[in-house]
Design a protein around this motif. Sequence first.
Motif, PDB file in Angstrom:
ATOM      1  N   ALA A  32       8.126  -0.388  -9.431  1.00  0.00           N
ATOM      2  CA  ALA A  32       8.145  -1.200  -8.071  1.00  0.00           C
ATOM      3  C   ALA A  32       6.863  -1.864  -8.034  1.00  0.00           C
ATOM      4  O   ALA A  32       6.372  -2.824  -8.492  1.00  0.00           O
ATOM      5  CB  ALA A  32       8.457  -0.245  -7.218  1.00  0.00           C
ATOM      6  N   GLY A  33       5.869  -1.385  -7.028  1.00  0.00           N
ATOM      7  CA  GLY A  33       4.638  -1.762  -6.872  1.00  0.00           C
ATOM      8  C   GLY A  33       3.538  -1.456  -7.796  1.00  0.00           C
ATOM      9  O   GLY A  33       2.620  -2.081  -8.042  1.00  0.00           O
ATOM     10  N   LEU A  54      11.273  -3.979 -10.982  1.00  0.00           N
ATOM     11  CA  LEU A  54      12.192  -4.411  -9.910  1.00  0.00           C
ATOM     12  C   LEU A  54      11.704  -5.662  -8.933  1.00  0.00           C
ATOM     13  O   LEU A  54      12.254  -5.866  -8.146  1.00  0.00           O
ATOM     14  CB  LEU A  54      12.596  -3.044  -9.041  1.00  0.00           C
ATOM     15  CG  LEU A  54      13.161  -1.981  -9.390  1.00  0.00           C
ATOM     16  CD1 LEU A  54      13.041  -0.604  -8.730  1.00  0.00           C
ATOM     17  CD2 LEU A  54      14.604  -2.163  -9.728  1.00  0.00           C
ATOM     18  N   HIS A 101      -2.401   5.438   7.678  1.00  0.00           N
ATOM     19  CA  HIS A 101      -2.993   6.474   7.063  1.00  0.00           C
ATOM     20  C   HIS A 101      -2.851   6.153   5.339  1.00  0.00           C
ATOM     21  O   HIS A 101      -3.420   6.904   4.650  1.00  0.00           O
ATOM     22  CB  HIS A 101      -2.503   7.851   7.314  1.00  0.00           C
ATOM     23  CG  HIS A 101      -2.719   8.356   8.679  1.00  0.00           C
ATOM     24  ND1 HIS A 101      -4.058   8.442   9.176  1.00  0.00           N
ATOM     25  CD2 HIS A 101      -2.012   8.788   9.476  1.00  0.00           C
ATOM     26  CE1 HIS A 101      -3.918   9.055  10.390  1.00  0.00           C
ATOM     27  NE2 HIS A 101      -2.445   9.125  10.741  1.00  0.00           N
ATOM     28  N   ALA A 118      10.128   8.219  -4.616  1.00  0.00           N
ATOM     29  CA  ALA A 118      10.505   8.524  -5.856  1.00  0.00           C
ATOM     30  C   ALA A 118       9.519   9.203  -6.882  1.00  0.00           C
ATOM     31  O   ALA A 118       9.504   9.920  -7.437  1.00  0.00           O
ATOM     32  CB  ALA A 118      11.137   7.026  -6.769  1.00  0.00           C
ATOM     33  N   ALA A 124       2.190  12.812   0.396  1.00  0.00           N
ATOM     34  CA  ALA A 124       2.761  11.116   0.719  1.00  0.00           C
ATOM     35  C   ALA A 124       3.212  11.264   1.961  1.00  0.00           C
ATOM     36  O   ALA A 124       4.192  11.909   2.482  1.00  0.00           O
ATOM     37  CB  ALA A 124       3.772  10.788  -0.467  1.00  0.00           C
ATOM     38  N   GLU A 167      19.115   6.757 -12.370  1.00  0.00           N
ATOM     39  CA  GLU A 167      19.457   6.428 -11.015  1.00  0.00           C
ATOM     40  C   GLU A 167      18.169   5.646 -10.400  1.00  0.00           C
ATOM     41  O   GLU A 167      16.988   5.820 -10.782  1.00  0.00           O
ATOM     42  CB  GLU A 167      19.724   7.847 -10.423  1.00  0.00           C
ATOM     43  CG  GLU A 167      21.133   8.057 -10.365  1.00  0.00           C
ATOM     44  CD  GLU A 167      21.297   9.474  -9.760  1.00  0.00           C
ATOM     45  OE1 GLU A 167      22.567   9.514  -9.020  1.00  0.00           O
ATOM     46  OE2 GLU A 167      20.552  10.298  -9.526  1.00  0.00           O
ATOM     47  N   ALA A 168      18.541   4.826  -9.594  1.00  0.00           N
ATOM     48  CA  ALA A 168      17.343   4.139  -8.792  1.00  0.00           C
ATOM     49  C   ALA A 168      17.515   4.499  -7.341  1.00  0.00           C
ATOM     50  O   ALA A 168      18.715   4.472  -6.690  1.00  0.00           O
ATOM     51  CB  ALA A 168      17.368   2.320  -8.968  1.00  0.00           C
TER      52      ALA A 168
HETATM   53  C1  LIG Z   1      -6.162   4.021  -4.211  1.00  0.00           C
HETATM   54  C2  LIG Z   1      -4.724   4.514  -3.466  1.00  0.00           C
HETATM   55  C3  LIG Z   1      -4.737   5.217  -2.656  1.00  0.00           C
HETATM   56  C4  LIG Z   1      -3.305   5.497  -2.254  1.00  0.00           C
HETATM   57  N1  LIG Z   1      -3.207   6.347  -0.877  1.00  0.00           N
HETATM   58  C5  LIG Z   1      -1.878   6.795  -0.805  1.00  0.00           C
HETATM   59  C6  LIG Z   1      -1.872   7.522   0.390  1.00  0.00           C
HETATM   60  O1  LIG Z   1      -2.917   7.733   1.208  1.00  0.00           O
HETATM   61  N2  LIG Z   1      -0.522   7.963   0.774  1.00  0.00           N
HETATM   62  C7  LIG Z   1       0.537   7.781  -0.348  1.00  0.00           C
HETATM   63  O2  LIG Z   1       1.745   8.062   0.344  1.00  0.00           O
HETATM   64  N3  LIG Z   1       0.491   6.844  -1.262  1.00  0.00           N
HETATM   65  C8  LIG Z   1      -0.880   6.383  -1.390  1.00  0.00           C
HETATM   66  N4  LIG Z   1      -0.995   5.571  -2.684  1.00  0.00           N
HETATM   67  C9  LIG Z   1       0.073   5.227  -3.452  1.00  0.00           C
HETATM   68  C10 LIG Z   1       0.873   4.336  -3.103  1.00  0.00           C
HETATM   69  O3  LIG Z   1       1.496   4.540  -1.783  1.00  0.00           O
HETATM   70  C11 LIG Z   1       2.281   3.737  -4.043  1.00  0.00           C
HETATM   71  O4  LIG Z   1       2.542   2.549  -3.180  1.00  0.00           O
HETATM   72  C12 LIG Z   1       3.266   4.724  -4.073  1.00  0.00           C
HETATM   73  O5  LIG Z   1       3.057   5.958  -4.405  1.00  0.00           O
HETATM   74  C13 LIG Z   1       4.450   4.390  -4.970  1.00  0.00           C
HETATM   75  O6  LIG Z   1       4.938   2.907  -4.751  1.00  0.00           O
HETATM   76  P1  LIG Z   1       4.889   1.928  -5.955  1.00  0.00           P
HETATM   77  O7  LIG Z   1       5.850   0.797  -5.238  1.00  0.00           O
HETATM   78  O8  LIG Z   1       3.632   1.508  -5.996  1.00  0.00           O
HETATM   79  O9  LIG Z   1       5.679   2.626  -7.038  1.00  0.00           O
HETATM   80  P2  LIG Z   1       5.533   2.566  -8.637  1.00  0.00           P
HETATM   81  O10 LIG Z   1       3.894   2.907  -8.897  1.00  0.00           O
HETATM   82  O11 LIG Z   1       5.967   1.430  -9.248  1.00  0.00           O
HETATM   83  O12 LIG Z   1       6.265   3.613  -9.219  1.00  0.00           O
HETATM   84  C14 LIG Z   1       6.106   5.050  -8.607  1.00  0.00           C
HETATM   85  C15 LIG Z   1       7.139   6.045  -9.400  1.00  0.00           C
HETATM   86  O13 LIG Z   1       8.497   5.706  -8.760  1.00  0.00           O
HETATM   87  C16 LIG Z   1       9.365   5.326  -9.512  1.00  0.00           C
HETATM   88  N5  LIG Z   1      10.282   4.400  -9.018  1.00  0.00           N
HETATM   89  C17 LIG Z   1       9.802   2.983  -8.271  1.00  0.00           C
HETATM   90  N6  LIG Z   1      10.595   2.475  -7.544  1.00  0.00           N
HETATM   91  C18 LIG Z   1      11.793   3.255  -7.693  1.00  0.00           C
HETATM   92  C19 LIG Z   1      13.207   3.156  -7.228  1.00  0.00           C
HETATM   93  N7  LIG Z   1      13.398   2.333  -6.420  1.00  0.00           N
HETATM   94  N8  LIG Z   1      14.096   3.913  -7.844  1.00  0.00           N
HETATM   95  C20 LIG Z   1      13.549   5.089  -8.371  1.00  0.00           C
HETATM   96  N9  LIG Z   1      12.324   5.235  -8.950  1.00  0.00           N
HETATM   97  C21 LIG Z   1      11.598   4.491  -8.664  1.00  0.00           C
HETATM   98  C22 LIG Z   1       8.622   4.623 -10.776  1.00  0.00           C
HETATM   99  O14 LIG Z   1       9.471   4.737 -12.013  1.00  0.00           O
HETATM  100  C23 LIG Z   1       7.458   5.518 -10.921  1.00  0.00           C
HETATM  101  O15 LIG Z   1       7.864   6.743 -11.543  1.00  0.00           O
HETATM  102  C24 LIG Z   1      -2.119   5.318  -2.976  1.00  0.00           C
HETATM  103  C25 LIG Z   1      -2.423   4.527  -4.235  1.00  0.00           C
HETATM  104  C26 LIG Z   1      -3.678   4.146  -4.564  1.00  0.00           C
HETATM  105  C27 LIG Z   1      -3.859   3.284  -5.971  1.00  0.00           C
END
Ligand SMILES: Cc1cc2nc3c(=O)[nH]c(=O)nc-3n(C[C@H](O)[C@H](O)[C@H](O)COP(=O)(O)OP(=O)(O)OC[C@H]3O[C@@H](n4cnc5c(N)ncnc54)[C@H](O)[C@@H]3O)c2cc1C
Length: 285
Positions: A32-33, A54, A101, A118, A124, A167-168
């Motif tokens: 995702a991100g 995605l 936060h 996920a 979180a 599953e997604a």
């Molecule tokens: C410096 C830093 C600080 C952060 N601080 C925080 C914080 O304070 N609080 C917090 O909550 N997070 C924090 N994060 C994490 C951030 O919020 C991420 O965005 C989040 O944890 C995951 O989202 P993503 O979209 O990047 O997912 P990804 O990194 O792309 O995926 C994360 C996991 O989820 C799975 N996934 C993604 N989308 C789906 C879907 N639709 N269905 C099923 N599985 C899926 C992926 O396969 C993977 O296993 C931080 C990250 C960084 C780098």
Amino acid sequence: MKPAAFAYHRARDLREATELLAELGEDAKLLAGGLSLVAMMNFRLARPSALVDLGRVEGLSYLRRENGALRIGALTTHHAVETGREVLGEEFAVLADAARHLGHHPIRTRGTFGGSIAHCDPTAEWCLLAVLLDARVVVTSAARGSRTIPAAEFLRGYFSTAAEPDEAVVEVVFPAPARHAALTEFAPRKGDFALVAAAVELDMADGRCRRGRVALGGVDATAVRVPAAEAVLTDASPADDLWLAAADAAARAIEPGSDAHASADYRRRLTRTLVLRALREAVAR
Ligand SMILES: Cc1cc2nc3c(=O)[nH]c(=O)nc-3n(C[C@H](O)[C@H](O)[C@H](O)COP(=O)(O)OP(=O)(O)OC[C@H]3O[C@@H](n4cnc5c(N)ncnc54)[C@H](O)[C@@H]3O)c2cc1C
């Protein structure tokens, strides 16, 4: 470090994404991100054989109110929640407040709600609010269609959920308004993950606190509710003594671990302070 080699697939829609997951097997992962997954891959803590991106899938980025509920699409960014007050209203303002936060601004503009749920980090903010407010997680697979799982069952433990590998996550549904709700946390540096986070919600009517919900992050393998603190808040007269008693009950009820970031005792003391602060904030709303 660089990640181990992996195959890359860009899905056009959710159907194709889940078909690819089924075809590629359980070592494939959705992207995702990428904020959590790619970091883990770079540290070789995750070695997926394939990524199914995605990023170009349409129709999964939304904040919607329906019959009192709030629906958040899996690809909705943290920033969209932070700036979505018009849709969230007073009833779900706690989500917009909590978003501040969550990491730094660039993280919030790229990270997604579904990715956070996920990923299931124990502190979180979205996992914590999902457990607090009895949210439901909607998942889908190409073979079996959709199913809905209560957040408390979906979030199983450290980085572990009830979703099957094929599953997604499609969306997260918050079923009822939470007007008197608040989330507080402590992180050593702004933008870091919290050491401990506390979220509360109060059902106030006729000058009484009819019911209270208390959830904690950072004190267990995933976000947890604290029934002992909730019992204190049931059908009680709202006053600072009550909030103190509930905060004490929460601190007594938990068995946090010690690690390089904080001792168990420090986490317990943080819990008391944060629950008290959250309750005072929630009732003032
Ligand atoms: C410096 C830093 C600080 C952060 N601080 C925080 C914080 O304070 N609080 C917090 O909550 N997070 C924090 N994060 C994490 C951030 O919020 C991420 O965005 C989040 O944890 C995951 O989202 P993503 O979209 O990047 O997912 P990804 O990194 O792309 O995926 C994360 C996991 O989820 C799975 N996934 C993604 N989308 C789906 C879907 N639709 N269905 C099923 N599985 C899926 C992926 O396969 C993977 O296993 C931080 C990250 C960084 C780098």
